[in-house]
Design a protein around this motif. Structure first.
Motif, short mmCIF file in Angstrom:
data_model
loop_
_atom_site.label_atom_id
_atom_site.label_comp_id
_atom_site.label_asym_id
_atom_site.label_seq_id
_atom_site.Cartn_x
_atom_site.Cartn_y
_atom_site.Cartn_z
N ARG A 1 -39.73 78.98 72.84
CA ARG A 1 -39.66 77.28 72.57
C ARG A 1 -41.23 76.50 72.55
NH1 ARG A 1 -35.78 76.86 78.12
NH2 ARG A 1 -33.65 77.00 76.96
N ASP B 1 -28.80 79.75 62.18
CA ASP B 1 -30.11 78.96 62.53
C ASP B 1 -31.14 79.71 61.90
OD1 ASP B 1 -29.96 81.34 64.10
OD2 ASP B 1 -31.01 80.46 65.94
N PHE C 1 -35.35 77.73 58.63
CA PHE C 1 -34.72 77.31 59.84
C PHE C 1 -33.54 76.32 59.77
CE2 PHE C 1 -35.06 73.96 63.36
CZ PHE C 1 -34.06 74.68 64.27
N ARG D 1 -31.79 73.57 61.44
CA ARG D 1 -31.72 72.93 62.63
C ARG D 1 -30.27 72.37 63.27
NH1 ARG D 1 -35.75 69.28 64.97
NH2 ARG D 1 -36.99 70.07 63.35
N TYR E 1 -28.59 75.13 65.43
CA TYR E 1 -29.58 75.61 66.65
C TYR E 1 -29.12 74.65 67.65
CZ TYR E 1 -33.61 77.09 69.36
OH TYR E 1 -34.24 77.79 70.30
N LYS F 1 -35.69 72.80 70.27
CA LYS F 1 -36.08 71.91 69.10
C LYS F 1 -36.53 70.65 69.28
CE LYS F 1 -31.07 71.16 68.15
NZ LYS F 1 -30.04 71.26 67.23
N ASN G 1 -38.73 67.45 70.13
CA ASN G 1 -39.99 66.88 70.18
C ASN G 1 -40.81 66.56 71.35
OD1 ASN G 1 -39.99 67.02 67.20
ND2 ASN G 1 -39.16 64.90 67.34
N TYR H 1 -41.99 68.20 65.89
CA TYR H 1 -42.23 69.53 65.46
C TYR H 1 -41.11 69.76 64.04
CZ TYR H 1 -43.90 70.98 69.99
OH TYR H 1 -44.48 71.00 71.19
N ASP I 1 -39.50 71.71 60.74
CA ASP I 1 -38.59 72.78 60.66
C ASP I 1 -39.39 74.13 60.55
OD1 ASP I 1 -36.63 71.25 61.10
OD2 ASP I 1 -35.84 71.75 59.01
N ILE J 1 -40.69 75.21 64.18
CA ILE J 1 -39.56 75.82 64.91
C ILE J 1 -39.36 77.12 64.29
CG2 ILE J 1 -37.35 75.39 65.85
CD1 ILE J 1 -37.98 72.47 65.93
N TYR K 1 -40.46 79.82 66.15
CA TYR K 1 -39.93 80.35 67.41
C TYR K 1 -38.56 80.98 67.34
CZ TYR K 1 -43.23 77.20 69.36
OH TYR K 1 -44.59 76.64 69.96
#
Length: 573
Positions: free
Chosen positions: A347, A498, A510, A512, A515, A521, A523, A531, A533, A536, A539
């Motif tokens: 995360r 995702d 990714f 979004r 997910y 995800k 900010n 953040y 894509d 993320i 992660y």
């Protein structure tokens, strides 16, 4: 020629009876023998060349007063190496069974090879059966080895790099105590290298050293016997220490283990907020999965956000957004041992990679950095983790097979589910797991389905605590938050939408919209971070790398995205 079976002899653990019994067989005075001393609540396992004399020594010690029965394993083919191996194995079995508290220290557990070891180890099962028939074990060998109590037990035979790291870490700690300064030690290891095992082992070893001044000598010289000589226990007389585990599920499982182990206590197992809130100062805090500590970011609830700020104000005079839970750990202890793998951060709210790199660099400069290299979870070997990460990074590595590992790709999730159920019936500890690519509707409505893949429907895990061992787990799908830190025999990994792959650009992406981990995800408004894509995506890759490295014997893979399915087929078929 068929080897004779080992014999299990028994006598009441009483001075007079043992004295008479000792004269009934010459091997009791001059032969390598493994023995078990047990009572209604505790058990002790040892080995000796003169078990008659050793029993008299045990009968004179306070810690063995509650033990009532002595059992010896007698075998004319046993030698010292076999006895040490059987002793270590039985200690691990008793620790994993959890019926009796194991009175042994963990510093004598060995994993040394010797002539014809496989043949001897096959015969250990007969010894286990005899002890189980005598009522000393409740579970079968398979049930014990599949249990969290066994996998998280401090009674483990360490790998070579684990043993070296533990020895040097404890030696460095005593040197730092002599100097009176502060210290921070870092242990880095990829999935399956045993970071959690090392953390728990250290807790037990320190507890044993601390209590050893009043304890009797052990049977033989252990791996860390130097720390059980004069002066070490005295240094730890008023020493306070604990283990911090950020993940709720793993933390509760470890508490369950500590409840069963003499010298350890569930109160030693801490969460980061608990460390920050209490006024207790520790001499040492060991932090497992330290990369999962939080920076100042959105927490799981409003009260937790408020609590974070209150802790910062209490400890540092202001709610500085630059403060992290690592700062809490360092403020509340003189010495820290951090077990990390930055590539297992799942995360954006976890400790930032730059901070972890700085901590590692500082520890390296001070000679307090250790690396665990030996992969001993996955039977595919040390190259498997790197291969998985390379595939998920879209690096198009050379496809390879792992002959000793059952790695399969599925086009039908139902077929994968069926294969996992078959493995569960044969080996146990086989589960479906997935990325957080579906809403968790069943949290509010237990009858609701969470995961829909074509006509097939599944529910997320219904418990956070030791989900893998829960009775309903075979009918559910585990999330990253209930599987990170745990072992499976077989993992059926569902890669959700995702994570996608574009065959034109040949890049991972990714998605979004697919997910559903809100904190995964979000900010970081407190730090003014937005953040992208691509950020993320790192992660998400980490999440699936963790899931794809849970299976000891095999990993089955299904991908929802068609492009990703075609890409992965090449590497996992």
């Amino acid at each position: 020629m068929t080897q004779p079976e080992a014999q299990l002899h028994q006598v009441a653990f009483d001075k007079k009876l043992v004295s008479v019994w000792a004269d009934t067989d010459h091997r009791y005075r001059n032969w390598p023998i493994v023995y078990v001393l047990d009572g209604s609540k505790s058990v002790y396992v040892g080995e000796s060349l003169n078990v008659a004399t050793r029993f008299r020594q045990h009968l004179d010690t306070d810690s063995k007063k509650s033990l009532t029965t002595a059992r010896v394993v007698v075998d004319d083919t046993f030698n010292k190496s076999v006895c040490l191996d059987l002793e270590s194995w039985l200690i691990q079995m008793f620790g994993g069974d959890g019926v009796l508290k194991v009175l042994n220290r963990n510093e004598g557990i060995t994993n040394t090879n010797y002539y014809d070891r496989d043949a001897y180890q096959a015969r250990f099962q007969d010894v286990f059966t005899s002890l189980k028939e005598a009522g000393l074990f409740r579970k079968s060998i398979a049930e014990i080895q599949n249990s969290s109590l066994f996998k998280l037990s401090p009674f483990k035979a360490l790998t070579e790099d684990q043993r070296i790291s533990v020895s040097e870490i404890v030696d460095s700690l005593f040197a730092d105590l002599d100097e009176g300064g502060r210290s921070l030690t870092v242990i880095q290891g990829e999935p399956g290298t045993g970071k959690t095992v090392v953390a728990i082992y250290l807790m037990k070893l320190l507890a044993d050293i601390k209590s050893s001044a009043a304890d009797e000598p052990q049977d033989d010289v252990g791996l860390f016997s130097d720390f059980f000589t004069e002066g070490y226990a005295e240094q730890l007389a008023d020493f306070t220490f604990g283990i911090v585990i950020p993940q709720q599920a793993l933390r509760k499982s470890v508490k369950g283990v500590f409840k069963k182990v003499p010298g350890l206590d569930p109160a030693m197992v801490l969460d980061p907020f608990g460390v920050g809130s209490r006024m207790t100062h520790f001499d040492l805090l060991i932090v497992d999965e330290a990369h999962r500590l939080s920076q100042r970011a959105s927490q799981s609830s409003g009260p937790q956000n408020k609590r974070y700020g209150e802790i910062n104000k209490s400890m540092f005079g202001e709610d500085s957004y630059e403060r992290t839970q690592l700062d809490w750990i360092r403020a509340r202890s003189d010495h820290q041992i951090l077990l990390v793998d930055a590539k297992q951060s799942v995360r954006p709210g976890d400790l930032p990679r730059t901070l972890i790199d700085t901590v590692i660099q500082n520890a390296t400069t001070r000679g307090r950095f250790f690396r665990l290299k030996t992969q001993h979870r996955v039977t595919a070997g040390d190259d498997y983790v790197g291969y998985i990460r390379s595939v998920l990074a879209g690096e198009a590595p050379q496809p390879r097979s792992f002959p000793s590992y059952d790695l399969r790709f599925f086009d039908d999730v139902a077929e994968m589910e069926s294969a996992i159920r078959a493995k569960e019936a044969t080996y146990g500890l086989s589960r479906l797991v997935a990325g957080y690519a579906w809403k968790w509707a069943s949290k509010a409505d237990p009858k609701a389905w969470d995961i829909a893949i074509g006509p097939h429907q599944y529910r997320w895990n219904t418990t956070l605590v030791d989900w893998i061992a829960s009775p309903s787990s075979i009918d559910e799908v585990g999330s990253i938050h209930t599987t990170q830190g745990y072992d499976l025999n077989y993992a059926g990994v569902i890669i959700g939408a995702d994570l996608r792959y574009d065959p034109v650009t040949k890049r991972m992406a990714f998605d979004r919209a697919n997910y559903f981990d809100a904190r995964g995800k979000a900010n970081n408004g407190m730090l003014g971070i937005t953040y992208t894509d691509d950020e993320i995506l790192e992660y998400i890759r980490n999440i699936y790398a963790v899931l794809l490295t849970r299976g000891i014997l095999g990993t089955f893979v299904y991908a929802c995205d068609p492009g990703l399915r075609e890409y992965l087929r090449t590497y996992f078929s």
